[in-house]
Structure formats: C-alpha cells, structure tokens
Design a protein around this motif. Structure first.
Motif, PDB file in Angstrom:
ATOM      1  N   ARG A 260      -8.085  -9.457   2.138  1.00 18.30           N
ATOM      2  CA  ARG A 260      -6.800  -8.768   1.941  1.00 18.30           C
ATOM      3  C   ARG A 260      -6.621  -7.649   2.968  1.00 18.30           C
ATOM      4  O   ARG A 260      -5.523  -7.464   3.503  1.00 18.30           O
ATOM      5  N   ALA A 261      -7.687  -6.894   3.241  1.00 17.91           N
ATOM      6  CA  ALA A 261      -7.579  -5.851   4.261  1.00 17.91           C
ATOM      7  C   ALA A 261      -7.268  -6.453   5.619  1.00 17.91           C
ATOM      8  O   ALA A 261      -6.491  -5.888   6.405  1.00 17.91           O
ATOM      9  N   THR A 262      -7.850  -7.604   5.907  1.00 21.94           N
ATOM     10  CA  THR A 262      -7.580  -8.266   7.188  1.00 21.94           C
ATOM     11  C   THR A 262      -6.148  -8.765   7.260  1.00 21.94           C
ATOM     12  O   THR A 262      -5.483  -8.642   8.300  1.00 21.94           O
ATOM     13  N   LEU A 263      -5.634  -9.308   6.160  1.00 23.09           N
ATOM     14  CA  LEU A 263      -4.239  -9.764   6.139  1.00 23.09           C
ATOM     15  C   LEU A 263      -3.284  -8.596   6.348  1.00 23.09           C
ATOM     16  O   LEU A 263      -2.265  -8.738   7.049  1.00 23.09           O
ATOM     17  N   ASN A 269       0.055  -6.091  12.856  1.00 15.87           N
ATOM     18  CA  ASN A 269       0.101  -6.579  14.232  1.00 15.87           C
ATOM     19  C   ASN A 269       1.391  -7.341  14.508  1.00 15.87           C
ATOM     20  O   ASN A 269       1.924  -7.296  15.623  1.00 15.87           O
ATOM     21  N   ARG A 270       1.885  -8.043  13.494  1.00 13.83           N
ATOM     22  CA  ARG A 270       3.104  -8.847  13.653  1.00 13.83           C
ATOM     23  C   ARG A 270       4.353  -8.069  13.262  1.00 13.83           C
ATOM     24  O   ARG A 270       5.439  -8.636  13.194  1.00 13.83           O
ATOM     25  N   ARG A 271       4.169  -6.770  12.960  1.00 19.27           N
ATOM     26  CA  ARG A 271       5.270  -5.882  12.551  1.00 19.27           C
ATOM     27  C   ARG A 271       5.979  -6.413  11.299  1.00 19.27           C
ATOM     28  O   ARG A 271       7.203  -6.320  11.169  1.00 19.27           O
ATOM     29  N   LEU A 272       5.196  -6.970  10.379  1.00 24.06           N
ATOM     30  CA  LEU A 272       5.743  -7.434   9.114  1.00 24.06           C
ATOM     31  C   LEU A 272       5.639  -6.317   8.076  1.00 24.06           C
ATOM     32  O   LEU A 272       4.695  -5.536   8.092  1.00 24.06           O
ATOM     33  N   PRO A 273       6.576  -6.255   7.159  1.00 25.18           N
ATOM     34  CA  PRO A 273       6.511  -5.220   6.114  1.00 25.18           C
ATOM     35  C   PRO A 273       5.254  -5.392   5.267  1.00 25.18           C
ATOM     36  O   PRO A 273       4.838  -6.524   4.970  1.00 25.18           O
ATOM     37  N   PRO A 274       4.618  -4.288   4.855  1.00 23.35           N
ATOM     38  CA  PRO A 274       3.399  -4.373   4.041  1.00 23.35           C
ATOM     39  C   PRO A 274       3.580  -5.196   2.771  1.00 23.35           C
ATOM     40  O   PRO A 274       2.642  -5.840   2.303  1.00 23.35           O
ATOM     41  N   VAL A 319      -9.687  -7.635  12.794  1.00 22.94           N
ATOM     42  CA  VAL A 319     -10.420  -7.406  11.540  1.00 22.94           C
ATOM     43  C   VAL A 319     -10.797  -5.927  11.518  1.00 22.94           C
ATOM     44  O   VAL A 319     -11.570  -5.470  12.355  1.00 22.94           O
ATOM     45  N   PRO A 320     -10.273  -5.144  10.588  1.00 26.37           N
ATOM     46  CA  PRO A 320     -10.432  -3.686  10.657  1.00 26.37           C
ATOM     47  C   PRO A 320     -11.873  -3.243  10.452  1.00 26.37           C
ATOM     48  O   PRO A 320     -12.566  -3.709   9.542  1.00 26.37           O
ATOM     49  N   VAL A 321     -12.313  -2.309  11.286  1.00 28.16           N
ATOM     50  CA  VAL A 321     -13.661  -1.760  11.164  1.00 28.16           C
ATOM     51  C   VAL A 321     -13.825  -0.988   9.857  1.00 28.16           C
ATOM     52  O   VAL A 321     -14.954  -0.842   9.351  1.00 28.16           O
ATOM     53  N   THR A 322     -12.739  -0.505   9.281  1.00 28.75           N
ATOM     54  CA  THR A 322     -12.837   0.249   8.031  1.00 28.75           C
ATOM     55  C   THR A 322     -13.481  -0.577   6.921  1.00 28.75           C
ATOM     56  O   THR A 322     -14.209  -0.028   6.079  1.00 28.75           O
ATOM     57  N   SER A 323     -13.249  -1.880   6.893  1.00 31.04           N
ATOM     58  CA  SER A 323     -13.867  -2.727   5.858  1.00 31.04           C
ATOM     59  C   SER A 323     -15.376  -2.764   6.022  1.00 31.04           C
ATOM     60  O   SER A 323     -16.122  -2.720   5.033  1.00 31.04           O
ATOM     61  N   SER A 324     -15.849  -2.836   7.268  1.00 34.60           N
ATOM     62  CA  SER A 324     -17.299  -2.799   7.503  1.00 34.60           C
ATOM     63  C   SER A 324     -17.876  -1.446   7.123  1.00 34.60           C
ATOM     64  O   SER A 324     -18.968  -1.351   6.529  1.00 34.60           O
ATOM     65  N   ARG A 325     -17.160  -0.373   7.443  1.00 36.98           N
ATOM     66  CA  ARG A 325     -17.630   0.958   7.068  1.00 36.98           C
ATOM     67  C   ARG A 325     -17.759   1.103   5.559  1.00 36.98           C
ATOM     68  O   ARG A 325     -18.753   1.630   5.037  1.00 36.98           O
ATOM     69  N   MET A 326     -16.749   0.632   4.848  1.00 33.56           N
ATOM     70  CA  MET A 326     -16.748   0.776   3.389  1.00 33.56           C
ATOM     71  C   MET A 326     -17.867  -0.052   2.765  1.00 33.56           C
ATOM     72  O   MET A 326     -18.513   0.381   1.800  1.00 33.56           O
ATOM     73  N   LEU A 327     -18.126  -1.236   3.308  1.00 34.14           N
ATOM     74  CA  LEU A 327     -19.225  -2.043   2.799  1.00 34.14           C
ATOM     75  C   LEU A 327     -20.560  -1.359   3.053  1.00 34.14           C
ATOM     76  O   LEU A 327     -21.420  -1.282   2.161  1.00 34.14           O
ATOM     77  N   ALA A 328     -20.749  -0.835   4.263  1.00 30.70           N
ATOM     78  CA  ALA A 328     -22.014  -0.159   4.586  1.00 30.70           C
ATOM     79  C   ALA A 328     -22.224   1.062   3.705  1.00 30.70           C
ATOM     80  O   ALA A 328     -23.355   1.350   3.276  1.00 30.70           O
ATOM     81  N   GLN A 329     -21.152   1.799   3.415  1.00 32.79           N
ATOM     82  CA  GLN A 329     -21.271   2.985   2.557  1.00 32.79           C
ATOM     83  C   GLN A 329     -21.616   2.613   1.122  1.00 32.79           C
ATOM     84  O   GLN A 329     -22.382   3.312   0.450  1.00 32.79           O
ATOM     85  N   ALA A 330     -21.059   1.493   0.657  1.00 33.09           N
ATOM     86  CA  ALA A 330     -21.285   1.082  -0.729  1.00 33.09           C
ATOM     87  C   ALA A 330     -22.597   0.332  -0.914  1.00 33.09           C
ATOM     88  O   ALA A 330     -23.086   0.215  -2.042  1.00 33.09           O
ATOM     89  N   ALA A 331     -23.161  -0.174   0.176  1.00 27.91           N
ATOM     90  CA  ALA A 331     -24.293  -1.093   0.092  1.00 27.91           C
ATOM     91  C   ALA A 331     -25.491  -0.554  -0.704  1.00 27.91           C
ATOM     92  O   ALA A 331     -26.057  -1.285  -1.527  1.00 27.91           O
ATOM     93  N   PRO A 332     -25.923   0.702  -0.514  1.00 28.26           N
ATOM     94  CA  PRO A 332     -27.092   1.163  -1.284  1.00 28.26           C
ATOM     95  C   PRO A 332     -26.882   1.075  -2.793  1.00 28.26           C
ATOM     96  O   PRO A 332     -27.826   0.790  -3.535  1.00 28.26           O
TER      97      PRO A 332
END
Length: 373
Positions: A260-263, A269-274, A319-332
């Motif tokens: 969903r974050a990637t979509l 990127n396509r200037r579509l409404p959220p 693919v937003p880096v924020t999703s990787s950051r959030m996963l790494a933060q939550a991982a422990p």
C-alpha cells in the motif's frame, strides 16, 4: 419544488459521474500494476561519444553517480563516473562496450551487463526449475567447492535475471554457489493463467520450486538475494512455504515490504489523487485475489524471519525507503534481526551502481556472518 428536484437530480448525476470516473481511473491504475508487457523506453539522448567518453543531454537520471549501463535499441555500454557537468549536458566515462552514435535515443540502465553470467567471466549452466506452471529457466553458477552454500536470486517486477549480474562475481569470489531464477510471466518462463502479475501472491510458489530443486540436488544451506518485488515474493515464501526454515539469511535491495505504501508513492509519481490508491488496491484485490495486509511486513511479519540485510537508496521514487526504515525500527520487537544500509544519490535498485565496492563489501560481510552462525 420541481426546480429543487431537478437540482438534486443534477447533483446526484454529477456525483455518480465523478464516482464512475474515480472507479475508472482506479481500474486503469490497477491494470498498469498487473500488466506483464515490457516496453523499452528511451528518454535520454546521446549528443556525442568517443575517446572513452559519452556526452548526454542533462537529466536527473543521467547525473546519478557511479557505474551504469547505457542502453539503446541495439546496444549496451558500461558508463563510468560523471567527468563534467555543464548547463545542459553531462559527460561521463565510457568504460566498455560499443560506442553509440550522436543522436541515439538511450536509457540509463542499472544493469551494465548482458546477456548472462558469461558476460562477467563466470561459468554457468542453464537449468530448468520445475514450477507449478511448467519449467522456468535458471542460471546455476557453482562455486569451486561442491559443498558451498547456495544463494537464490529473485529479481523484481518487470525485471529479469540479468539484474543479478552485478553482484554475481563478488559472491562467487566469496565462495557461494548461486541460482538466478526466473518466475511466471518472465519472457523465458511460463505465463500465469490469467496473464497478470500477482505481486508476490503466487510468484512465491516458483521460488519454493527453486529451493526444492536445490535441496533435491543436495543443498543444505541457502540464502536469498532479492530486488524490489522479489522481496515481496520472498516474504510470501517465508510466510507460507514449508521450505522456509531452510533459509539462513536474506539480502533485500530496495525491498517492497508494504504494497500500500508503494502504491501511494507510485500514485504520487503519476500525479494521481491520494484517494485513488485504495480504489486501485480494491480493484487489484478483486482481480487477482491478493490480500494487501499480508504484504505489510512490519505489521504482518512472515512466519520465518531469517537475519535480513536491507540496502535501500534514499531518493528511491518507486519503492519508498520509509517502509524499509519502519520495518528495521520495528524488527527487534517482532523477533527479527534486520539491518538497514541507506545509500544516497541514486534511484530504485541502484545502490550497487552508486559504489560497487562498498555495496559488495557490505553484502559479503553480512552473508559471511550468517555462514559462520
């Protein structure tokens, strides 16, 4: 009263029209997401080339640092660092391959090498992995030692096996045997029955088939190396396959760990409404049966969670880096050993391109740590 009735009817008609428009655009966005057809787009222009350099019209992608492919309709060359930037042009080193003619339309390609591991000086065989949909070709690149551990490479959506050609030599030198797989809807593999990508929801079965192929051949230690949607495929494999416990470690490059974050990112990127993102997600779920909640790995981690090394470029617009950051933060907190390396200055899946030596050193050190465990 009659006038008010017409007004209400008019408003209702406009609302229905807008609703139909939103649904129609959502269907179109969903169709783009599921479309397996590939088209070579050539947005850049060669202005001059020769004497070990190439001059290109200036653009954000042309200015990216590091080592790149320059691809055109009938050629591929290896571009080195930026040598000079002027107002409208960029001059880069042309390190290997054919020299494009001035005026050639081209694209900056993360993959500087073609067509197979032989282009990297590696001996390999092409094997057929028996997937549920039929045989899928894979490159088998054995290490010198017959008992070496294996790495299975999984490319991203719209990619191909050549994505792995960048990292194969470093891992070969480090003593790993490697299997570079194809999966359903690749141009060399069987198509899915409906002709659509399933965004990892069925493709994981082809990864499972590759693991079983290796185990049948005597492999006992396996790791995964995945790019972009390849991570979503491997996440589904780790959650659903009885073979998942065989995986010692995973490397994910620009991983898709939250669809969903990637979509949402790609809609921007396509200037579509959220508001269109959930509509497109809804259409996609209806069309292929995917449950996007299962692909939000921070909230729905896979059943098997091997040590995982994530490399993600910070300017990634796919693919937003924020999703990787959030996963790494939550991982422990979810019992998952996740390490994140962020790389500046380059686009999606281009962390190797930015600094090949640094990338290879980090990956090998991580995987060697797993091999010693």
């Amino acid at each position: 009263m009659r006038g008010n009735g017409w007004l209400r009817a008019g408003i209702a008609g406009v609302g229905a029209g807008l609703g139909a428009g939103v649904l129609g655009v959502g269907w179109f966005y969903s169709s783009l997401l599921l479309d397996t057809r590939q088209k070579l787009v050539l947005p850049e222009q060669v202005l001059d080339a020769g004497d070990g350099t190439v001059t290109l019209r200036r653009s954000r992608l042309v200015e990216q640092p590091g080592v790149w492919g320059l691809r055109w309709t009938d050629g591929l060359a290896v571009m080195g660092p930026v040598l000079r930037t002027e107002r409208d042009t960029v001059v880069r080193a042309l390190d290997d391959g054919p020299v494009p003619a001035p005026g050639t339309a081209a694209v900056v390609d993360t993959g500087p090498y073609d067509p197979d591991p032989g282009a990297r000086g590696l001996a390999f065989t092409e094997v057929a992995v028996p997937t549920p949909l039929g045989p899928a070709p894979a490159w088998s690149v054995p290490a010198a030692r017959p008992d070496a551990p294996w790495i299975v490479h999984v490319h991203g959506r719209g990619g191909a096996r050549r994505e792995a050609l960048r990292i194969l030599p470093a891992l070969h030198r480090a003593g790993w045997s490697q299997l570079v797989i194809s999966y359903r809807n690749d141009d060399v593999a069987p198509p899915s029955p409906d002709g659509h990508y399933h965004l990892g929801d069925t493709e994981w079965e082809d990864l499972e088939a590759a693991v079983r192929h290796l185990v049948a051949g005597g492999a006992t230690r396996l790791s995964l190396f995945c790019w972009s949607m390849g991570a979503a495929i491997s996440g589904a494999f780790l959650d659903r396959s009885p073979e998942a416990g065989r995986i010692d470690a995973a490397v994910w490059d620009a991983p898709l760990v939250d669809w969903r974050a990637t979509l949402r990112q790609q809609a921007r990127n396509r200037r579509l409404p959220p508001a269109l993102t959930p509509v497109a997600a809804g259409w996609t779920s209806r069309r292929i049966g995917i449950d996007f909640d299962r692909f939000a790995l921070r909230d729905s981690p896979p059943a098997v969670r091997p040590p995982t090394f994530i490399v993600h470029s910070t300017p990634d617009t796919a693919v937003p880096v924020t999703s990787s950051r959030m996963l790494a933060q939550a991982a422990p907190g979810i019992g998952w050993d996740v390490e994140l390396l962020e790389v500046p200055g380059v686009e999606h899946t281009a962390s190797w391109n930015a600094d090949p030596a640094r990338y290879e050193r980090a990956v090998v050190e991580f995987l060697d740590g797993g091999r010693r465990r």
